[in-house]
Scaffold this motif. Structure first.
Motif, short mmCIF file in Angstrom:
data_model
loop_
_atom_site.label_atom_id
_atom_site.label_comp_id
_atom_site.label_asym_id
_atom_site.label_seq_id
_atom_site.Cartn_x
_atom_site.Cartn_y
_atom_site.Cartn_z
N THR A 51 -3.66 4.24 8.06
CA THR A 51 -3.82 3.37 6.90
C THR A 51 -5.31 3.13 6.68
O THR A 51 -6.04 2.86 7.64
CB THR A 51 -3.13 2.01 7.12
N TRP A 76 -10.14 2.02 8.57
CA TRP A 76 -8.79 2.53 8.77
C TRP A 76 -8.21 2.07 10.10
O TRP A 76 -8.92 1.70 11.03
CB TRP A 76 -8.74 4.05 8.63
N GLU A 79 -8.88 3.24 3.59
CA GLU A 79 -9.49 3.49 2.29
C GLU A 79 -10.07 4.90 2.34
O GLU A 79 -10.93 5.19 3.18
CB GLU A 79 -10.58 2.45 2.05
N MET A 133 0.85 -1.19 0.00
CA MET A 133 0.00 0.00 0.00
C MET A 133 0.88 1.24 0.00
O MET A 133 1.81 1.35 0.80
CB MET A 133 -0.92 -0.01 1.22
N ASP A 134 0.63 2.18 -0.92
CA ASP A 134 1.50 3.34 -1.09
C ASP A 134 1.49 4.24 0.14
O ASP A 134 0.44 4.46 0.77
CB ASP A 134 1.05 4.15 -2.30
N VAL A 136 -9.28 5.40 -2.82
CA VAL A 136 -7.87 5.02 -2.84
C VAL A 136 -7.47 4.39 -1.51
O VAL A 136 -7.88 4.85 -0.45
CB VAL A 136 -6.96 6.23 -3.16
N GLU A 137 -6.69 3.32 -1.58
CA GLU A 137 -6.12 2.71 -0.39
C GLU A 137 -4.69 3.22 -0.24
O GLU A 137 -3.89 3.13 -1.19
CB GLU A 137 -6.14 1.18 -0.49
N ALA A 138 -4.35 3.74 0.93
CA ALA A 138 -3.04 4.35 1.10
C ALA A 138 -2.68 4.45 2.57
O ALA A 138 -3.51 4.21 3.46
CB ALA A 138 -3.02 5.73 0.45
N ARG A 139 -1.42 4.81 2.81
CA ARG A 139 -0.92 5.12 4.15
C ARG A 139 -0.42 6.56 4.15
O ARG A 139 0.09 7.05 3.14
CB ARG A 139 0.25 4.20 4.52
#
Length: 346
Positions: free
Chosen positions: A78, A93, A80, A1-2, A18-21
């Motif tokens: 972290t 999250w 969505e 995960m970016d 978007v899924e991200a950290r």
């Protein structure tokens, strides 16, 4: 995960889920009660480039973490992310506290931001080094030596433009580039005075908009509140000027023309008048060519930064080329044309 900075996360979430950290500092945490009586938190986060606000509902798995958390802690969020009617929202999250190495990375900012701010500070030093007048050159060097660390941390504003750690260096460097270009077009301008004016015009923000050494918070400062950055800047320049008067070099500058007192007064005028109008906080309006040049260069760079922020964060209207209004710009922003192709060799 970016792993994304806040600004990139917002841009991505404005287009799609978007899924991200993100690695951020918890700036503030406010506990509130919903209309049904259930508690929730309003959590405000920041990194080197932006700010993020999320609501933490009492049925969320992360709620117990925030019950124990305190402002100032560095965390990884972290989840969505989507953009809803109330801004950025997080779903499914999680959150964890960062280790020491990760915290230092957050404070330093992204590689691109670090590179830009280092280059900007070097350009400021280069421009100051090119000042010919020995009094203005010594004054500028003394400022960078005595206050360089605070200068590197300060923001240029709380909200409107360059409102980030190191933002004042970015703003000052870009203004210097603009001022040098303007001085090339209008050679009657006093180049040394204009460069010094750019350096010192917002030096009071080292107090009014100072960012904490260990984070991204910008605590309110009583000196900044009671005096404002223009008044503080005038006082700072006068204090530095008196230091120069106590040096041996000062005696050799007494015969110089223009006289030292005239140089001091004209530099102070640039600080006092750079907002351009009394209603915007300047105690006087610009009354010299350098005063007007500095005001317009300052305003231009601030507006260009505001436009860039609007393009990065504003939602499109029913016309995808027209964006919703972002304060303090006076109207909707319209996406600009692409650069025209240039003939070969140009």
């Amino acid at each position: 995960m970016d792993l994304l900075p806040i600004t990139q996360l917002k841009r991505a979430a404005a287009e799609a889920r978007v899924e991200a950290r993100v690695h951020v500092q918890l700036e503030s945490l406010t506990r509130r009660d919903a209309s049904n009586g259930k508690p929730f938190f309003e959590a405000a986060f920041a990194d080197a480039e932006g700010k993020l606000a999320l609501k933490v509902w009492n049925d969320s798995p992360v709620f117990p973490f925030f019950e124990r958390a305190a402002a100032g802690v560095f965390v990884e969020v972290t989840g969505e992310f989507t953009t809803g009617k109330f801004g950025l929202e997080a779903n499914r999250w999680s959150v964890r506290e960062l280790n020491a190495a990760e915290k230092e990375g957050v404070l330093a900012g992204s590689a691109a931001l670090r590179e830009k701010q280092v280059a900007d500070f070097a350009f400021i030093e280069q421009s100051v080094g090119a000042i010919v007048d020995p009094r203005l050159a010594a004054l500028a060097r003394l400022f960078l030596v005595d206050f360089g660390e605070r200068f590197r941390r300060a923001a240029a504003a709380r909200n409107n433009h360059h409102a980030r750690r190191g933002g004042l260096v970015e703003h000052t460097a870009q203004m210097m580039r603009g001022a040098l270009a303007v001085a090339g077009v209008y050679p009657h301008l006093n180049r040394d005075l204009l460069v010094a004016g750019v350096l010192f015009h917002d030096c009071g923000k080292l107090w009014e908009n100072q960012v904490a050494a260990d984070g991204f918070t910008m605590p309110f400062n009583e000196t900044g509140e009671l005096l404002g950055h223009i008044t503080i800047g005038i006082e700072l320049v006068n204090n530095l000027w008196r230091k120069l008067q106590a040096t041996e070099e000062w005696k050799g500058w007494l015969p110089l023309d223009p006289a030292s007192e005239d140089v001091r007064l004209h530099l102070l005028h640039l600080i006092a008048s750079h907002h351009g109008e009394l209603q915007f906080g300047s105690p006087v309006v610009p009354k010299t060519p350098e005063g007007w040049a500095l005001h317009y260069v300052d305003n231009l760079d601030a507006k260009m930064e505001m436009m860039a922020n609007a393009y990065a964060t504003a939602k499109a209207t029913t016309n995808p080329r027209i964006l919703e209004k972002v304060w303090p710009l006076p109207g909707n922003s319209v996406r600009p044309l692409e650069h025209f192709p240039q003939p070969p060799g140009e």
